[in-house]
Design a protein around this motif. Structure first.
Motif, PDB file in Angstrom:
ATOM      1  N   UNK A 105      40.084  34.940  48.262  1.00  0.00           N
ATOM      2  CA  UNK A 105      41.735  35.206  49.181  1.00  0.00           C
ATOM      3  C   UNK A 105      43.044  35.131  48.699  1.00  0.00           C
ATOM      4  N   UNK A 106      43.405  36.363  48.839  1.00  0.00           N
ATOM      5  CA  UNK A 106      45.159  36.174  47.859  1.00  0.00           C
ATOM      6  C   UNK A 106      46.210  35.772  48.908  1.00  0.00           C
ATOM      7  N   UNK A 107      46.671  34.343  50.024  1.00  0.00           N
ATOM      8  CA  UNK A 107      46.979  34.788  50.643  1.00  0.00           C
ATOM      9  C   UNK A 107      48.469  35.122  50.329  1.00  0.00           C
ATOM     10  N   UNK A 108      49.743  34.783  51.380  1.00  0.00           N
ATOM     11  CA  UNK A 108      50.773  35.010  51.175  1.00  0.00           C
ATOM     12  C   UNK A 108      52.156  34.472  49.844  1.00  0.00           C
ATOM     13  N   UNK A 109      51.452  33.195  49.861  1.00  0.00           N
ATOM     14  CA  UNK A 109      52.077  32.463  49.181  1.00  0.00           C
ATOM     15  C   UNK A 109      51.760  33.157  47.092  1.00  0.00           C
ATOM     16  N   UNK A 110      50.888  34.019  46.804  1.00  0.00           N
ATOM     17  CA  UNK A 110      51.172  34.089  45.604  1.00  0.00           C
ATOM     18  C   UNK A 110      50.871  36.414  45.838  1.00  0.00           C
ATOM     19  N   UNK A 111      50.637  36.793  47.216  1.00  0.00           N
ATOM     20  CA  UNK A 111      49.933  37.943  46.714  1.00  0.00           C
ATOM     21  C   UNK A 111      51.552  39.120  46.742  1.00  0.00           C
TER      22      UNK A 111
ATOM     23  N   UNK B 163      38.273  30.002  33.978  1.00  0.00           N
ATOM     24  CA  UNK B 163      38.204  29.453  33.504  1.00  0.00           C
ATOM     25  C   UNK B 163      37.607  28.393  32.196  1.00  0.00           C
ATOM     26  N   UNK B 164      38.294  28.182  31.080  1.00  0.00           N
ATOM     27  CA  UNK B 164      37.982  27.023  30.243  1.00  0.00           C
ATOM     28  C   UNK B 164      36.601  28.490  29.377  1.00  0.00           C
ATOM     29  N   UNK B 165      37.477  29.900  29.092  1.00  0.00           N
ATOM     30  CA  UNK B 165      36.153  30.775  28.548  1.00  0.00           C
ATOM     31  C   UNK B 165      35.497  31.449  29.522  1.00  0.00           C
ATOM     32  N   UNK B 166      34.826  30.830  30.944  1.00  0.00           N
ATOM     33  CA  UNK B 166      34.223  31.196  31.740  1.00  0.00           C
ATOM     34  C   UNK B 166      34.700  31.971  32.329  1.00  0.00           C
ATOM     35  N   UNK B 167      33.621  32.679  32.628  1.00  0.00           N
ATOM     36  CA  UNK B 167      34.303  34.589  33.702  1.00  0.00           C
ATOM     37  C   UNK B 167      33.317  34.576  35.356  1.00  0.00           C
ATOM     38  N   UNK B 168      33.774  34.722  36.237  1.00  0.00           N
ATOM     39  CA  UNK B 168      32.999  35.603  37.361  1.00  0.00           C
ATOM     40  C   UNK B 168      33.609  35.946  37.989  1.00  0.00           C
ATOM     41  N   UNK B 169      33.420  37.539  37.958  1.00  0.00           N
ATOM     42  CA  UNK B 169      33.977  38.604  38.830  1.00  0.00           C
ATOM     43  C   UNK B 169      33.190  37.838  40.196  1.00  0.00           C
ATOM     44  N   UNK B 170      33.910  38.227  41.023  1.00  0.00           N
ATOM     45  CA  UNK B 170      34.335  38.530  42.611  1.00  0.00           C
ATOM     46  C   UNK B 170      34.798  39.364  43.026  1.00  0.00           C
ATOM     47  N   UNK B 171      34.913  39.447  44.198  1.00  0.00           N
ATOM     48  CA  UNK B 171      35.582  40.492  45.356  1.00  0.00           C
ATOM     49  C   UNK B 171      37.187  39.637  46.013  1.00  0.00           C
ATOM     50  N   UNK B 172      38.570  39.885  46.111  1.00  0.00           N
ATOM     51  CA  UNK B 172      39.724  39.664  46.553  1.00  0.00           C
ATOM     52  C   UNK B 172      39.372  40.491  47.046  1.00  0.00           C
ATOM     53  N   UNK B 173      40.610  39.739  48.601  1.00  0.00           N
ATOM     54  CA  UNK B 173      41.137  40.524  49.764  1.00  0.00           C
ATOM     55  C   UNK B 173      42.450  40.091  49.417  1.00  0.00           C
ATOM     56  N   UNK B 174      43.700  41.224  50.140  1.00  0.00           N
ATOM     57  CA  UNK B 174      44.838  40.381  50.238  1.00  0.00           C
ATOM     58  C   UNK B 174      45.067  40.076  51.244  1.00  0.00           C
TER      59      UNK B 174
END
Length: 365
Positions: A261-267, A145-156
């Motif tokens: 958490x990436x839901x069915x709306x984007x997975x 967001x606006x040049x700043x980044x954060x690494x995180x763990x994602x789940x489909x």
């Protein structure tokens, strides 16, 4: 029982008959039948009729059937119930199916449903051991967001209709909300939570190698998921198979928490259709954000067995919400002492010999 008569028509003795046995068997079967539909192929907590009944209607049926409002079984009332069950909505001592808190709560909407602070883990052994765990589709991503980044763990998670982002990431990146949505979550058994207000955010998710990024809308949540396992790098067989197929995993660290958490709306927008079968049902799935694994893996793990739970989200669809699995209870010493004293007063009396007598009710903390 059958009676025999003498010549002057007086009863001489009672002879047990098979009809008594049949009656007792039928009464036992009815005792174990579902309270709401009278069928014997499922527990009361799993009955499909629950979704058509209000909490008050369910309670009326339970009381008319002379059943316990805590464990939903006949043969005793709530005062004598030994089951360690507490409602997961209001934390009072009754079954969740009769809770009215979700209908009458006047709390802040965001706090209308609070999960138990106790981690829902199942102890498998007292030390690390050779075991099998099921891997879910996880990988590492960057939230930008606006040049700043954060690494995180994602789940489909195709079982979720919405995408969720952990609140501390939102606050660290200072992402403003674009609007609010009022949502009601449907639970197994027909229960519904109270309507809750969720803030919606526009976010950009990027792969670690920077080759792909996508704009998403995500709902903020204080805690998304915890204790989700990652690939065991000590499994040499699987490691060599990944190397043969030139598959590079990004999620192979020690972190067990999920930030996105990436839901069915984007997975569906992120799938490439490439799936490689590795071993015994374990598959590698290629997404536009990177490779993920899904399936069972054998290796050295902690003494915790994971069953895809989320601190808050999966409480909406987990069976524990209905009281099938008893939550761990924590009480103060004063509360325990008070309940022990009350149980003692109810169960102990003085018999004809002027001695104390226990009627058989034992206190379980």
């Amino acid at each position: 029982m059958a009676n025999t008569f003498s010549e002057n028509n007086k009863i001489t003795k009672e002879i047990p008959t098979a009809s008594c046995l049949t009656t007792m068997v039928e009464e036992k079967e009815r005792k174990n039948a579902c309270l709401f539909c009278e069928k014997e192929n499922h527990n009361s907590i799993e009955c499909y009729k629950l979704q058509k009944l209000s909490a008050d209607q369910r309670k009326d049926i339970i009381l008319k059937k002379k059943a316990c409002t805590i464990c939903l079984k006949k043969g005793h009332f709530w005062k004598n119930c030994r089951a360690s069950v507490r409602c997961l909505i209001c934390n009072k001592r009754h079954s969740t199916v009769i809770c009215t808190a979700s209908q009458t709560t006047k709390q802040d909407p965001e706090k209308a449903y609070q999960p138990s602070p106790q981690k829902k883990t199942t102890t498998a052994a007292t030390s690390s051991t050779q075991a099998t765990t099921t891997l879910l589709q996880t990988l590492m991503v960057e939230i930008e967001y606006k040049g700043k980044k954060i690494k995180t763990r994602a789940l489909f998670d195709s079982g979720s209709q919405k995408t969720y982002l952990q609140q501390d990431i939102i606050e660290e990146l200072q992402i403003p909300s674009i609007k609010e949505e009022v949502l009601t979550h449907n639970l197994f058994g027909g229960l519904q939570t109270a309507s809750q207000v969720h803030k919606l955010y526009d976010i950009t998710v990027q792969s670690l190698d920077g080759t792909f990024k996508i704009d998403m809308e995500a709902l903020g949540k204080s805690c998304v998921c915890t204790n989700v396992p990652s690939f065991n790098t000590k499994d040499i067989t699987i490691y060599n198979m990944l190397k043969t197929h030139k598959i590079c995993l990004t999620d192979k660290g020690d972190s067990t928490d999920i930030g996105l958490l990436i839901g069915a709306d984007f997975s569906g927008l992120l799938m490439t259709g490439t799936i490689i079968n590795l071993k015994d049902g374990l598959v590698a799935i290629k997404t536009k954000l990177g490779w993920t694994l899904q399936g069972k893996q054998v290796g050295i793990f902690n003494n915790v067995t994971i069953s895809m739970f989320c601190s808050e989200l999966t409480d909406y669809w987990g069976l524990e919400t209905l009281g099938i699995q008893d939550p761990v209870e924590t009480k103060t010493k004063a509360a325990v002492a008070e309940e022990v004293l009350a149980s003692f007063n109810e169960s102990v009396n003085i018999n004809e010999e002027n001695r104390f007598q226990n009627r058989g009710n034992w206190y379980h903390s």
